[in-house]
Design a protein around this motif. Structure first.
Motif, PDB file in Angstrom:
ATOM      1  N   GLU A  97      10.092  -4.038 -20.596  1.00 35.66           N
ATOM      2  CA  GLU A  97       9.963  -2.650 -20.144  1.00 35.66           C
ATOM      3  C   GLU A  97      10.537  -1.705 -21.185  1.00 35.66           C
ATOM      4  O   GLU A  97      11.685  -1.832 -21.607  1.00 35.66           O
ATOM      5  CB  GLU A  97      10.700  -2.488 -18.818  1.00 35.66           C
ATOM      6  CG  GLU A  97      10.398  -1.194 -18.093  1.00 35.66           C
ATOM      7  CD  GLU A  97      10.962  -1.201 -16.683  1.00 35.66           C
ATOM      8  OE1 GLU A  97      10.919  -0.145 -16.028  1.00 35.66           O
ATOM      9  OE2 GLU A  97      11.440  -2.264 -16.258  1.00 35.66           O
ATOM     10  N   LEU A  98       9.728  -0.738 -21.628  1.00 34.65           N
ATOM     11  CA  LEU A  98      10.116   0.171 -22.699  1.00 34.65           C
ATOM     12  C   LEU A  98       9.557   1.552 -22.414  1.00 34.65           C
ATOM     13  O   LEU A  98       8.392   1.694 -22.040  1.00 34.65           O
ATOM     14  CB  LEU A  98       9.576  -0.349 -24.036  1.00 34.65           C
ATOM     15  CG  LEU A  98       9.689   0.561 -25.265  1.00 34.65           C
ATOM     16  CD1 LEU A  98      11.148   0.851 -25.597  1.00 34.65           C
ATOM     17  CD2 LEU A  98       8.987  -0.077 -26.459  1.00 34.65           C
ATOM     18  N   ARG A  99      10.399   2.575 -22.599  1.00 31.67           N
ATOM     19  CA  ARG A  99       9.955   3.946 -22.396  1.00 31.67           C
ATOM     20  C   ARG A  99      10.237   4.765 -23.651  1.00 31.67           C
ATOM     21  O   ARG A  99      11.182   4.499 -24.398  1.00 31.67           O
ATOM     22  CB  ARG A  99      10.647   4.588 -21.196  1.00 31.67           C
ATOM     23  CG  ARG A  99      10.381   3.876 -19.885  1.00 31.67           C
ATOM     24  CD  ARG A  99      10.741   4.758 -18.702  1.00 31.67           C
ATOM     25  NE  ARG A  99       9.795   5.847 -18.539  1.00 31.67           N
ATOM     26  CZ  ARG A  99       8.607   5.720 -17.928  1.00 31.67           C
ATOM     27  NH1 ARG A  99       8.222   4.550 -17.439  1.00 31.67           N
ATOM     28  NH2 ARG A  99       7.793   6.753 -17.815  1.00 31.67           N
ATOM     29  N   VAL A 100       9.370   5.759 -23.863  1.00 27.66           N
ATOM     30  CA  VAL A 100       9.533   6.705 -24.963  1.00 27.66           C
ATOM     31  C   VAL A 100       9.550   8.102 -24.362  1.00 27.66           C
ATOM     32  O   VAL A 100       8.707   8.437 -23.522  1.00 27.66           O
ATOM     33  CB  VAL A 100       8.380   6.582 -25.975  1.00 27.66           C
ATOM     34  CG1 VAL A 100       8.513   7.627 -27.072  1.00 27.66           C
ATOM     35  CG2 VAL A 100       8.361   5.191 -26.577  1.00 27.66           C
ATOM     36  N   ALA A 101      10.521   8.899 -24.770  1.00 25.86           N
ATOM     37  CA  ALA A 101      10.656  10.242 -24.218  1.00 25.86           C
ATOM     38  C   ALA A 101      11.061  11.212 -25.316  1.00 25.86           C
ATOM     39  O   ALA A 101      11.354  10.825 -26.444  1.00 25.86           O
ATOM     40  CB  ALA A 101      11.694  10.260 -23.087  1.00 25.86           C
TER      41      ALA A 101
END
Length: 326
Positions: free
Chosen positions: A99-103
């Motif tokens: 699980e990976l998020r970019v913001a």
């Protein structure tokens, strides 16, 4: 994963009225791809320029490549969050990061995809990073800042792609390539869309299964079995994004049933198949990576393919049909 209670970007807390889930508006983003003369074998590049400053928060979907995300924005830029690790600025995503998020507020960004064998030459042994996400500086070394400065100083995307290609060539000039047996195993896994048997791959290259697994993992940072799962997941994710129903995707991708597909999607992304189908990260793939989507082979049952960016040009979905890649 980024908090859904107090969204944060690289400069600190985001205003309370900023939504925690804020997908990009692709109508205000130009996407540039390299001209054929700039392309390198085993390397994919795409440039993203956002015209309007806006907070973005989205899931980054696993891909069978080592991904470099180089932030060329002025100001705060990118914030990434994976497992228990988070940080601002440019970063490198290993194979199967979970699980990976970019913001953040990203104005200009260069994304580079390296096939695992190429990543090993560019980044050194275990370039797959064991599925980790690391800062660009930690992976690239003391020249990281100079590389980013050169890319920022470039006056167009054509120039940026040429600079990046030159840097990658220099980086691989004196590095030993991976074993031919390892490279063959990866190519066969990719060609078979992950529907391969490790025993069969070992027999093909004349090694024992144990030796193949050990050498493959030592050089690419992932086991052959895990690599096959990742490649099969990538094919399924693009079919979901193309509009196929999960049951059809499970059949097409060789999963036992829809529940098997659901478990694999959850394992690689933390998302459901429905969420992956609408993932903003996949929504622009046909434009950023021309011809790379496996969904093209099932266009009769999927949604119509998106328009492709011409090499060396930037494609914009909402403003003008074509604009120079700057």
């Amino acid at each position: 994963m980024l908090s859904t209670e107090t969204p944060t970007d690289a400069s600190g807390p985001v205003p309370a009225d900023t939504p925690a889930e804020a997908p990009p508006d692709w109508s205000v983003v130009d996407v540039a791809v390299p001209r054929p003369s700039t392309r390198l074998a085993g390397v994919g590049m795409a440039g993203f320029s956002q015209h309007v400053s806006a907070f973005v928060d989205m899931a980054m979907v696993a891909h069978p490549s080592v991904t470099l995300l180089i932030d060329l924005s002025d100001g705060d830029g990118i914030l990434h969050s994976a497992r228990d690790r988070r940080g601002p600025g440019s970063f490198v995503v290993g194979l199967a990061p979970g699980e990976l998020r970019v913001a953040g507020r990203v104005g200009v960004c260069l994304q580079i995809r390296l096939e695992p064998a190429v990543a090993a030459a560019v980044l050194g042994p275990s370039a797959g990073l064991g599925g980790r996400v690391e800062s660009f500086e930690d992976v690239w070394g003391r020249e990281a800042e100079r590389v980013q400065d050169r890319l920022r100083a470039a006056g167009s995307w054509d120039e940026r792609f040429a600079v990046a290609a030159d840097i990658l060539r220099r980086r691989t000039a004196d590095r030993r390539p991976v074993d031919p047996e390892v490279a063959h195993t990866w190519r066969t896994t990719l060609a078979g869309r992950g529907r391969v048997r490790v025993d069969g791959l070992a027999e093909e290259v004349g090694w024992s299964r144990k030796r193949l697994s050990a050498r493959f993992h030592a050089q690419l940072g992932i086991t052959p079995k895990r690599a096959a799962r990742l490649v099969r997941f990538d094919h399924a994710a693009h079919l979901l994004a193309a509009g196929l129903a999960p049951a059809a995707v499970a059949f097409e991708s060789g999963y036992t049933d829809q529940s098997h597909l659901h478990r694999e999607v959850k394992a690689f992304t933390g998302l459901t198949p429905t969420a992956v189908a609408g993932a903003p990260w996949l929504a622009i793939d046909d434009v950023a990576w021309p011809g790379s989507s496996p969904a093209r082979s099932v266009s009769s049952t999927a949604s119509a393919p998106r328009r492709l960016a011409r090499p060396g040009r930037a494609w914009n979905r909402g403003r003008t049909a074509w604009t120079d890649a700057r």
